[in-house]
Design a protein around this motif. Structure first.
Motif, PDB file in Angstrom:
ATOM      1  N   PRO A 123      92.555   4.424 -59.541  1.00 27.69           N
ATOM      2  CA  PRO A 123      93.518   3.365 -59.870  1.00 27.69           C
ATOM      3  C   PRO A 123      92.894   2.347 -60.816  1.00 27.69           C
ATOM      4  N   SER A 152      94.317  -3.455 -60.146  1.00 28.34           N
ATOM      5  CA  SER A 152      95.303  -3.273 -59.073  1.00 28.34           C
ATOM      6  C   SER A 152      94.623  -3.511 -57.730  1.00 28.34           C
ATOM      7  N   ASP A 153      95.429  -3.732 -56.686  1.00 35.00           N
ATOM      8  CA  ASP A 153      94.815  -3.974 -55.371  1.00 35.00           C
ATOM      9  C   ASP A 153      94.077  -2.727 -54.891  1.00 35.00           C
TER      10      ASP A 153
END
Ligand SMILES: [Zn+2]
Ligand SMILES: [Zn+2]
Length: 399
Positions: free
Chosen positions: A52, A56-57
């Motif tokens: 990812p 992003s978290d």
């Protein structure tokens, strides 16, 4: 216009492995959900996961896991035996060929039954687990269960739900913080235990993976039953509080019954020999760690079980005898003598058998037998760390 039922399902799955999305994906595509009530031979795994983006978290979670992985790589507790690492890689490849390139497994010297898998593909397997599984099918059951959490991204969902970022990082830190007290791991792990639903799904997917790879599904039932038997000794209520697999994977009778139902009519390989061969060079070290743990009642359940399968297992005979010798209650002294003598007659008797026998004879004031045993110990293990100490015993034993 032709409607391709696969596309929406796949896309939905990549967004999230959560139940709601899964159900939606199955509905939209008319496809069996990954771990749904589908036929065993018809299940699709998600495509390989992409890293990812860093902002992003989930990207943040991966970065945290990556740092832990670096710590594990450097840890003196990580087992670097090439044979063992190849063996684990082979097992993972057999279970999930397509995902195997993304998964890195780290066997770690910790005398408790546990395994965990992080979203970045890091899998950790503790030596207490390796010591306890009786065949490759049992190991495949546990690894398959962890892969189930990974493939459905349960950990991402779980950690994302936890609002307290400091707590999350503390938890992640415990994975690689192998020096942490087991009790501390247990408390933290309990806060991040998988939900009942995630457990059921991981069980189901793990069972499918192992059966699909040709293993006997009944071994998944056996491995949990063995674990429960050992845990019951010290009372079920604090099961898992010391940091074993029960802390994050709560055991329930429904889980066991469901596994039993899914294993029905399953036939397949056990792989007892391949497992024994891969573990042989390291197993005695794991046994010594188990004895040092000082949980004699649990250890006795384990070694009784091993010896029931093979009464001539010299390492297990030594271990059980040594535990009786250390516990020294009631008739333990006699039981210790029995097991240690039995072990000493095996070709593969560990050198430590003779040291323990020497100590028992010494305790009984049998100087000639003690002398013979200590001499044998020094002959078998002249480089032992305590050789000087044992030479001292021999001097004291001289009439
Ligand atoms: Zn959900
Ligand atoms: Zn689980």
């Amino acid at each position: 216009m032709m409607f391709d039922p696969r596309t929406p399902g796949r896309r939905a799955f990549l967004r999230s492995g959560c139940r709601h999305c899964m159900a939606l994906a199955a509905l939209a595509g008319g496809l069996p959900a990954l771990a749904g009530e589908a036929d065993d031979d018809q299940f699709e795994l998600p495509a390989r996961f992409k890293r990812p983006s860093a902002d992003s978290d989930e990207g943040g979670l991966w970065a945290m896991m990556d740092r832990e992985e670096q710590r594990i790589r450097r840890s003196p507790l990580t087992l670097r035996d090439a044979g063992l690492q190849d063996y684990l890689r082979g097992l993972i490849t057999r279970l999930v060929p397509e995902h195997a390139p993304d998964i890195r497994s780290y066997p770690v010297r910790m005398p408790l039954f546990n395994a965990m898998m992080a979203p970045n593909g890091m899998m950790i397997v503790w030596s207490g687990l390796l010591l306890r599984v009786e065949n490759e099918a049992q190991l495949a059951a546990i690894v398959g269960h962890e892969l189930g959490h990974y493939l459905e991204r349960h950990t991402v969902e779980q950690l994302r739900a936890q609002r307290d970022a400091a707590l999350v990082s503390q938890f992640v830190g415990l994975i690689g913080g192998l020096g942490a007290a087991a009790g501390q791991i247990g408390i933290m792990a309990g806060m991040f235990a998988y939900s009942r639903e995630h457990e059921a799904r991981a069980d189901r997917l793990g069972m499918r993976l192992m059966k699909h790879a040709g293993y006997d599904g009944h071994e998944a039932v056996a491995v949990w039953a063995n674990l429960l038997a050992e845990d019951r000794i010290t009372g079920g209520e604090d099961a898992g509080s010391r940091g074993d697999i029960f802390a994050t994977h709560p055991p329930t009778t429904e889980r066991r019954d469901e596994l039993r139902r899914m294993a029905e009519n399953s036939k397949g390989e056990l792989g007892a020999d391949s497992l024994r061969k891969a573990f042989a060079p390291l197993r005695f070290g794991w046994i010594q760690d188990e004895i040092k743990r000082g949980q004699y009642e649990e250890s006795l359940v384990l070694f009784d079980r091993i010896l029931k399968r093979d009464g001539q297992d010299a390492e297990a005979l030594y271990a059980r005898g040594e535990i009786y010798r250390l516990r020294d209650e009631g008739s333990d002294n006699m039981k210790a003598m029995d097991d240690l003598q039995h072990a000493s007659m095996q070709i593969k008797a560990p050198a430590e058998t003779f040291r323990s026998l020497g100590l028992l004879y010494q305790q009984r004031s049998d100087a000639p037998a003690a002398t013979a045993a200590f001499q044998k110990y020094l002959a078998v293990a002249p480089q032992a760390a305590d050789a000087g100490l044992v030479r001292g015993y021999l001097t004291d034993l001289k009439p």
